[in-house]
Design an enzyme around this catalytic site. Structure first.
Site, PDB file in Angstrom:
ATOM      1  N   ASN A  61     -30.694  65.877 -56.776  1.00 20.04           N
ATOM      2  CA  ASN A  61     -31.934  64.891 -56.925  1.00 20.04           C
ATOM      3  C   ASN A  61     -32.173  63.970 -56.086  1.00 20.04           C
ATOM      4  O   ASN A  61     -31.146  63.144 -55.641  1.00 20.04           O
ATOM      5  CB  ASN A  61     -31.990  64.513 -58.414  1.00 20.04           C
ATOM      6  CG  ASN A  61     -30.555  63.716 -58.838  1.00 20.04           C
ATOM      7  OD1 ASN A  61     -29.522  64.008 -58.255  1.00 20.04           O
ATOM      8  ND2 ASN A  61     -30.663  63.092 -59.945  1.00 20.04           N
ATOM      9  N   GLU A  63     -34.643  60.569 -56.137  1.00 20.81           N
ATOM     10  CA  GLU A  63     -35.324  59.775 -56.845  1.00 20.81           C
ATOM     11  C   GLU A  63     -36.349  58.687 -56.039  1.00 20.81           C
ATOM     12  O   GLU A  63     -35.997  58.631 -54.902  1.00 20.81           O
ATOM     13  CB  GLU A  63     -34.615  58.726 -57.826  1.00 20.81           C
ATOM     14  CG  GLU A  63     -33.774  59.901 -58.804  1.00 20.81           C
ATOM     15  CD  GLU A  63     -32.978  59.065 -59.955  1.00 20.81           C
ATOM     16  OE1 GLU A  63     -32.816  57.809 -59.856  1.00 20.81           O
ATOM     17  OE2 GLU A  63     -32.810  59.823 -60.704  1.00 20.81           O
ATOM     18  N   CYS A  72     -36.328  66.847 -58.959  1.00 19.44           N
ATOM     19  CA  CYS A  72     -34.921  67.446 -59.495  1.00 19.44           C
ATOM     20  C   CYS A  72     -34.106  68.093 -58.314  1.00 19.44           C
ATOM     21  O   CYS A  72     -34.580  68.831 -57.382  1.00 19.44           O
ATOM     22  CB  CYS A  72     -35.151  68.026 -60.521  1.00 19.44           C
ATOM     23  SG  CYS A  72     -35.625  67.444 -61.945  1.00 19.44           S
ATOM     24  N   GLU A  74     -32.663  71.045 -58.826  1.00 18.30           N
ATOM     25  CA  GLU A  74     -32.902  72.453 -58.543  1.00 18.30           C
ATOM     26  C   GLU A  74     -34.098  72.546 -57.795  1.00 18.30           C
ATOM     27  O   GLU A  74     -33.882  73.816 -57.005  1.00 18.30           O
ATOM     28  CB  GLU A  74     -33.131  72.991 -60.100  1.00 18.30           C
ATOM     29  CG  GLU A  74     -32.038  72.871 -60.888  1.00 18.30           C
ATOM     30  CD  GLU A  74     -31.772  71.505 -61.818  1.00 18.30           C
ATOM     31  OE1 GLU A  74     -32.295  70.493 -61.408  1.00 18.30           O
ATOM     32  OE2 GLU A  74     -31.466  71.658 -63.015  1.00 18.30           O
ATOM     33  N   CYS A 112     -34.629  70.820 -66.373  1.00 22.23           N
ATOM     34  CA  CYS A 112     -35.972  70.484 -67.017  1.00 22.23           C
ATOM     35  C   CYS A 112     -36.792  71.492 -67.173  1.00 22.23           C
ATOM     36  O   CYS A 112     -36.905  72.493 -66.555  1.00 22.23           O
ATOM     37  CB  CYS A 112     -36.299  69.154 -66.585  1.00 22.23           C
ATOM     38  SG  CYS A 112     -37.296  69.448 -64.926  1.00 22.23           S
ATOM     39  N   CYS A 115     -38.393  72.393 -63.758  1.00 18.84           N
ATOM     40  CA  CYS A 115     -37.462  73.337 -62.798  1.00 18.84           C
ATOM     41  C   CYS A 115     -37.283  74.628 -63.350  1.00 18.84           C
ATOM     42  O   CYS A 115     -37.422  75.671 -62.600  1.00 18.84           O
ATOM     43  CB  CYS A 115     -36.180  72.615 -62.754  1.00 18.84           C
ATOM     44  SG  CYS A 115     -36.027  71.217 -61.839  1.00 18.84           S
TER      45      CYS A 115
HETATM   46  N1  THU Z   1     -32.344  65.927 -63.029  1.00 17.43           N
HETATM   47  C1  THU Z   1     -32.128  67.073 -62.371  1.00 17.43           C
HETATM   48  O1  THU Z   1     -32.070  66.828 -61.141  1.00 17.43           O
HETATM   49  N2  THU Z   1     -32.053  68.160 -62.799  1.00 17.43           N
HETATM   50  C2  THU Z   1     -31.993  68.254 -64.086  1.00 17.43           C
HETATM   51  O2  THU Z   1     -31.469  69.556 -64.450  1.00 17.43           O
HETATM   52  C3  THU Z   1     -32.312  67.437 -65.132  1.00 17.43           C
HETATM   53  C4  THU Z   1     -32.807  65.835 -64.331  1.00 17.43           C
HETATM   54  C5  THU Z   1     -32.437  64.582 -62.343  1.00 17.43           C
HETATM   55  C6  THU Z   1     -34.072  63.984 -62.451  1.00 17.43           C
HETATM   56  C7  THU Z   1     -33.536  62.468 -62.365  1.00 17.43           C
HETATM   57  O3  THU Z   1     -33.468  62.147 -60.936  1.00 17.43           O
HETATM   58  C8  THU Z   1     -32.288  62.189 -63.123  1.00 17.43           C
HETATM   59  O4  THU Z   1     -31.696  63.700 -63.134  1.00 17.43           O
HETATM   60  C9  THU Z   1     -32.449  61.935 -64.284  1.00 17.43           C
HETATM   61  O5  THU Z   1     -33.196  62.550 -65.249  1.00 17.43           O
END
Ligand code: THU
Length: 161
Positions: A61, A63, A72, A74, A112, A115
């Site tokens: 991920n 941010e 994310c 994925e 999520c 994704c």
């Molecule tokens: N996130 C992912 O990268 N994948 C997931 O399956 C769930 C959430 C990330 C998004 C954000 O950077 C952090 O996790 C918290 O939500």
């Protein structure tokens, strides 16, 4: 009136019970968490994809101070795989998540909705089911396809019915 009763098959096992191929992909996903950029959530997610040519692509991920601009693990990973190998199908994706201390979640880290939508599109694009491995320290979930993660999803066929 009719009722549609959908069932989802999820295999549940632990790391020791995994095949060597799955262990390898999980290890790649776990190691990708170390390269995540997650200063806002401190939730470090890693993903690893096995392509049908045998290549493994990993990502995490990313941010952003403008929160919705982040992405994310994925999607970072699958978009990178498709960008590098547009003609190669995605066979399997493994996902793992940990905190800033490197402690992995006890339960499987589940993608999520956004994704799931992207994985479904990739599955349809290559006309091949994507095996989904969701890692947790206590248990691992394995689903046979992205469609199993997003039943009754929106796809290209929804646009042109
Ligand atoms: N996130 C992912 O990268 N994948 C997931 O399956 C769930 C959430 C990330 C998004 C954000 O950077 C952090 O996790 C918290 O939500």
């Amino acid at each position: 009136m009719e009722s549609l009763n959908l069932t989802t098959k999820i295999l549940v096992y632990n790391y020791e019970e995994s095949t060597e191929a799955i262990k390898k992909l999980i290890n790649e996903a776990k190691s990708a968490t170390k390269r995540a950029y997650a200063p806002y959530s401190n939730f470090h997610v890693g993903a690893a994809i096995l392509l049908s040519n045998g290549e493994i692509i990993s990502g995490n991920n990313q941010e952003n101070a403008a929160y919705p601009s982040g992405l994310c693990a994925e999607r970072v990973t699958v978009f990178h795989a498709n960008a590098q190998y547009p003609d190669v199908a995605v066979e399997t994706i493994a996902v793992a998540a940990c905190n800033s201390e490197g402690e992995f979640t006890a339960n499987p880290c589940s993608p999520c909705g956004g994704c799931r939508q992207v994985l479904l599109e990739v599955e349809n694009r290559y006309n091949r089911p994507i095996k989904v491995i969701l890692y947790g320290e206590n248990k691992i979930y394995e689903l046979e396809s992205a469609k199993a993660l997003l039943p009754v999803g929106f796809g290209a066929d929804s646009l042109f019915d």
